[in-house]
Scaffold this motif. Sequence first.
Motif, PDB file in Angstrom:
ATOM      1  N   TYR A 191       0.166  -1.422  -0.292  1.00 43.78           N
ATOM      2  CA  TYR A 191      -0.078  -0.400   0.003  1.00 43.78           C
ATOM      3  C   TYR A 191       1.041   1.111  -0.188  1.00 43.78           C
ATOM      4  O   TYR A 191       0.317   2.063  -0.415  1.00 43.78           O
ATOM      5  N   TYR A 192       1.754   1.394   0.230  1.00 43.68           N
ATOM      6  CA  TYR A 192       2.488   2.475   1.031  1.00 43.68           C
ATOM      7  C   TYR A 192       3.710   2.609  -0.419  1.00 43.68           C
ATOM      8  O   TYR A 192       3.849   3.683  -0.433  1.00 43.68           O
ATOM      9  N   PRO A 208      -0.065   3.324  -3.481  1.00 42.63           N
ATOM     10  CA  PRO A 208      -0.864   3.259  -2.826  1.00 42.63           C
ATOM     11  C   PRO A 208      -2.370   2.848  -3.976  1.00 42.63           C
ATOM     12  O   PRO A 208      -3.975   2.350  -3.121  1.00 42.63           O
ATOM     13  N   LYS A 209      -2.266   3.371  -4.814  1.00 41.45           N
ATOM     14  CA  LYS A 209      -3.443   2.726  -5.972  1.00 41.45           C
ATOM     15  C   LYS A 209      -3.890   1.969  -6.508  1.00 41.45           C
ATOM     16  O   LYS A 209      -4.750   2.151  -6.735  1.00 41.45           O
ATOM     17  N   PRO A 257      -6.994   6.968  -4.263  1.00 33.98           N
ATOM     18  CA  PRO A 257      -6.115   7.995  -4.315  1.00 33.98           C
ATOM     19  C   PRO A 257      -5.392   8.419  -5.855  1.00 33.98           C
ATOM     20  O   PRO A 257      -5.850   7.936  -7.197  1.00 33.98           O
ATOM     21  N   ASP A 271       1.468   7.977  -6.085  1.00 31.81           N
ATOM     22  CA  ASP A 271       3.501   8.602  -5.176  1.00 31.81           C
ATOM     23  C   ASP A 271       2.918   7.626  -4.237  1.00 31.81           C
ATOM     24  O   ASP A 271       2.079   7.490  -3.552  1.00 31.81           O
ATOM     25  N   LYS A 283       3.728   6.845  -0.331  1.00 27.30           N
ATOM     26  CA  LYS A 283       4.002   7.030   1.412  1.00 27.30           C
ATOM     27  C   LYS A 283       4.373   6.613   1.913  1.00 27.30           C
ATOM     28  O   LYS A 283       5.017   6.043   1.991  1.00 27.30           O
ATOM     29  N   PRO A 284       4.587   8.038   2.899  1.00 30.66           N
ATOM     30  CA  PRO A 284       5.765   7.917   3.891  1.00 30.66           C
ATOM     31  C   PRO A 284       5.049   6.017   5.157  1.00 30.66           C
ATOM     32  O   PRO A 284       4.070   6.005   5.168  1.00 30.66           O
ATOM     33  N   ARG A 285       6.007   5.260   5.406  1.00 31.51           N
ATOM     34  CA  ARG A 285       5.262   4.155   6.019  1.00 31.51           C
ATOM     35  C   ARG A 285       5.424   4.477   7.674  1.00 31.51           C
ATOM     36  O   ARG A 285       7.030   4.405   7.480  1.00 31.51           O
ATOM     37  N   ASP A 340      -3.131   5.214   6.714  1.00 29.62           N
ATOM     38  CA  ASP A 340      -1.697   5.628   7.612  1.00 29.62           C
ATOM     39  C   ASP A 340      -0.892   6.991   7.431  1.00 29.62           C
ATOM     40  O   ASP A 340      -0.148   7.508   6.943  1.00 29.62           O
ATOM     41  N   GLY A 341      -2.011   8.034   8.195  1.00 27.74           N
ATOM     42  CA  GLY A 341      -1.565   9.476   9.091  1.00 27.74           C
ATOM     43  C   GLY A 341      -1.953   9.156  10.667  1.00 27.74           C
ATOM     44  O   GLY A 341      -1.704   8.005  11.355  1.00 27.74           O
TER      45      GLY A 341
END
Length: 360
Positions: free
Chosen positions: A40-41, A44-45, A63, A67, A69-71, A91-92
Motif C-alpha cells: 500500500y505504501y 497506494p493507487k 487515490p 505516489d 506514502k511515508p511508511r 496511514d497518518g
Amino acid sequence: MFENERERYDSFMGLGPKRIVHIEHWSNPDAESFITGIDYYENPKLCREKINKLYPYLFLNIPVTNDPKPRLESNRDNEVDEQTHTTRWGDGQTATFEHGEVFFKSADDVFAFSPLAKLDFTDWPHVVMNRDYTSEDTIFPDNPSNLNPVPEGECRIAGFYNTMFMWPMLTFGWELFLECCMDPRFERIMDEFAELSRRAFKAIAKRPVNIVFSHDDIVMSSGPVCSPQWMHKYIFPRYEEFWGILKAAGKRVVFMVDGCVDVFVDDIMACGASGFISEPYTNFKAIAGKYENCVLAGEGDNRILMRNNPVEIRKMVKNMVETGKMSGGYLMCIGNHIPWNVPPEAVKYYLDCCQEFAYR
C-alpha cells in the motif's frame, strides 16, 4: 464512477438491491497490502484499485496518484503524541485530541465568546470543521457549486461534521461544555453556532451532491450525553431546519452518530433523516423493524474482528445480513471502524464472508 454504482445508489434510496453493499470506515493499510499482495505504501493507487476489483461492492476511494506514502512506524499501543495530541490513524494521524481547554479556562471565558465575532475558524484545527464562515461562498472554496449535476443512478456524497452538538463540545472541551450548557447565557452561544451551520448547509444545498452525511456525536456507547429536554431546545429544531434546506434542494440526509442512539431514533427520523450510520451499540434491528427501508449502516463490530475468530466473524456477518433483509437501505459496515491495528486476516475473512452471504 464505481463499477457497481447503481447498487450503492439504490441502497441509499432504500430500494433494496439484491446485493448488500458496503460503506466502511476504512483505515487499515496493512490489510490492503495483505489482501492485494501490493504494498500500500509503495503503490497506494494500484493497491486500492485492486482491492475494489477483488471486492467490487466495497467502494473504497481511489487515490488521485500512485505516489508512494511515508511508511509509519508501528504504534501497537496507540500512544498519544504529546506534542500534537494525536495518535495513529490509518496511514497518518488523527485530528488533535486537544480541544477548547487550550483557549478557554473558565465559564466566564465561554460566556464571553461569540462564534459570529470569530467567523473565520481556519486557525482553530480543534473544531474539525475549521472553515471560514464569513459567507456561504467561503466555507467550501475547494468544492465549487457550479459543477455538473449528479448523473442518474450515481451517488455523490458530502458531509458536515459539526452539525450542532459538535460545535460547543469541540470549541470549549467536554468539561466546560457540560459546566456551561445549562446556563441561560448558553442560549446565545448556541444560536450563533446555529448560524455557522445554517450557512454551511445552505452552501451544501447548492453543491452537486445527492447524499449528505450530517454528523453529530449526541450520544456515548451508554446512551445520551444531554437530556431529551435540552436536546429538544438546542439541537433537534436545528436539525429539522438544516435538513429541510437540504431536502428542498433534492438531497437525501443520513445522520452519522457514534455510540448508542436508540433513545433519539424517533426524534432524528422526525427531523427528516433518511436513516443512520452509527455503531454496533445501537439496536439496528429495532430501527429496521420500525422505519421501512431506511438507510442503516454500522452494525458490524471491530471488537469481533480484533479477536480474529472466524466462527465469530461469520456469525456476525450472518446477523448483519438478517438485518439487511429487513431494510432496503441497509449497508454492510463495521460501525466502530476498521483501524490500522485490526488483524489483516480478520479483515479479509470479514470481506470474504460478505462476498458469500451479503444478499437479500
